[in-house]
Design an enzyme around this catalytic site. Structure first.
Site, PDB file in Angstrom:
ATOM      1  CB  THR A 127     -27.840 -36.837  47.481  1.00  0.00           C
ATOM      2  OG1 THR A 127     -29.181 -36.852  47.901  1.00  0.00           O
ATOM      3  CG2 THR A 127     -27.267 -35.427  47.964  1.00  0.00           C
ATOM      4  CE  LYS A 128     -32.607 -39.317  47.725  1.00  0.00           C
ATOM      5  NZ  LYS A 128     -34.213 -38.488  48.412  1.00  0.00           N
ATOM      6  CB  THR A 129     -29.923 -43.101  41.418  1.00  0.00           C
ATOM      7  OG1 THR A 129     -31.443 -43.167  41.100  1.00  0.00           O
ATOM      8  CG2 THR A 129     -29.966 -44.034  42.788  1.00  0.00           C
TER       9      THR A 129
END
Ligand SMILES: *Cc1c(COP(=O)(O)O)cnc(C)c1O
Length: 388
Positions: A185-187
């Site tokens: 879910t990170k950038t």
């Protein structure tokens, strides 16, 4: 009631043919674990953030564990950090039987309050771990000033914060060590993954060795004429290396990291404009000194202007088919930390109070204009229908 036909997930990775192409090359090459793609990802990442060394690992949790290990943290030591964060930030301190010394957050940014750090420092403090919450860089100047005056290294938890900058300096180039996450879910994502950046060659070498069983390959080069089968175990290390399959995905993600960030920023600006006139909401902090990574769009409810609480607000979003989340349940109110250290919720009053009125809205580059509009419509509708 406004409602989308399809559920809008809270987070989604931005994956297209480019990841598949990179991964196919790795699979065809026959070399699937740590190898040339990891080297390339490390080199490109170090170049982008402006660090001397980048060490790829299989999570940000592993990165922070290795960073603390490289500093020599031991049982009974103390590490100053924020309670307003994810589990990983403090659990890595507990891996050493060391003590996380929580410092309350600033009520605007929700980042560690630099004014409270000094009084948390003792002769046992071995490191400070600030977390750039939601992608908003911590005000690093005062943190660095205190840390350097006490000779304490800083490890930044930059799990939310790539790419981002503070006063023109890239996150990853500022402190002694910085740890990034490439979780789903990170950038940017490699499925699971992480990176340590540091200008210190000694710590970089230690992290690298400890990320793969504590094995040193350099010894034979320096001291023997044995073949390349020779290695030495210098410490009981860990199994934290990144695979070339993951690194290939990371390379594709790295190439669009800034485009994805620009898209998230555009969404944040649309949200800001649409919500500005609602007294029921407090909008996320930003600062002219920084480039925000916009990993999260964190709103806070002005409960005195609403007839519903945070849980009901989140429920209303769900009814309208919109995924939302809460960041974060402060660590000191979780049973483990509460019972171990005897914390009360009010021990960190800002973290506790702000948590109770926080909701994070979807913000990711895969969102269409209609997706963004549907979030705006839902939030405005819920806020207005439940106005007090
Ligand atoms: C996600 C996260 C981590 C851990 O990242 P992993 O790569 O999943 O280990 C650490 N700190 C914060 C603030 C996070 O949100």
């Amino acid at each position: 009631m406004s409602s989308r036909e399809q559920y809008l997930p809270f987070a989604l990775p931005d994956i297209d043919g480019s990841e598949l192409k990179e991964i196919s090359e790795v699979l065809a090459s026959g070399w699937v674990t740590t190898g040339p793609k990891v080297k390339q990802l490390e080199a490109e990442f170090a170049e982008i953030v402006g660090a001397r060394n980048a060490i790829a690992v299989n999570s940000c949790t592993a990165a922070m564990h290795l960073a603390l290990e490289a500093l020599g943290v031991k049982r009974g030591d103390e590490v100053v950090t924020t309670p307003y964060t994810f589990a990983a930030t403090a659990e890595v301190i507990r891996y050493f039987d060391a003590r996380p010394v929580f410092v309350d957050v600033d009520k605007q940014s929700l980042n560690i309050n630099p004014l409270l750090i000094e009084e948390a420092i003792t002769s046992r403090t071995r490191a400070i771990i600030p977390v750039h919450l939601g992608g908003l860089p911590v005000d690093m100047d005062p943190v660095q000033e205190i840390a350097s005056r006490h000779g304490i290294p800083i490890i930044e938890d930059a799990a939310h914060t790539f790419p981002a900058s503070y006063k023109g300096r890239q996150i990853g180039s500022i402190s002694e060590m910085t740890c990034f996450s490439f979780y789903a879910t990170k950038t940017i994502t490699t499925g699971e993954g992480g990176m340590i950046t540091t200008d210190n060659d000694g710590w970089a070498e230690r992290c690298r060795i400890m990320s793969l069983h504590g094995i040193s390959k350099d010894a034979w080069m320096r001291y023997t004429v044995e073949g390349n089968w020779y290695y030495e175990i210098i410490a009981p290390g860990y199994k934290y290396n990144m695979t070339d399959v993951a690194a290939a995905m990371g390379l594709a993600q790295l190439r669009k990291a800034h485009t994805m960030r620009d898209k998230r920023r555009a969404i944040a600006l649309q949200f800001n404009a649409a919500f500005a006139k609602l007294p029921q909401l407090e909008l996320p902090a930003d600062s002219p000194n920084v480039e925000h990574a916009w990993h999260l769009y964190m709103i806070r409810l002005h409960l005195d202007h609403l007839r519903i609480d945070r849980a009901a607000f989140a429920e209303e979003l769900k009814k309208r088919n919109i995924g939302a989340s809460v960041h974060f349940i402060p660590l000191h109110i979780h049973p483990y930390y509460r019972d171990l250290f005897g914390f009360k919720p009010e021990d960190f009053p800002v973290a506790y109070r702000e948590y109770q009125r926080e909701i994070s809205l979807p913000i990711y580059s895969k969102m269409s204009d209609d997706d963004v509009q549907s979030v705006i419509d839902a939030v405005v509708e819920i806020a207005e229908e439940n106005r007090r």
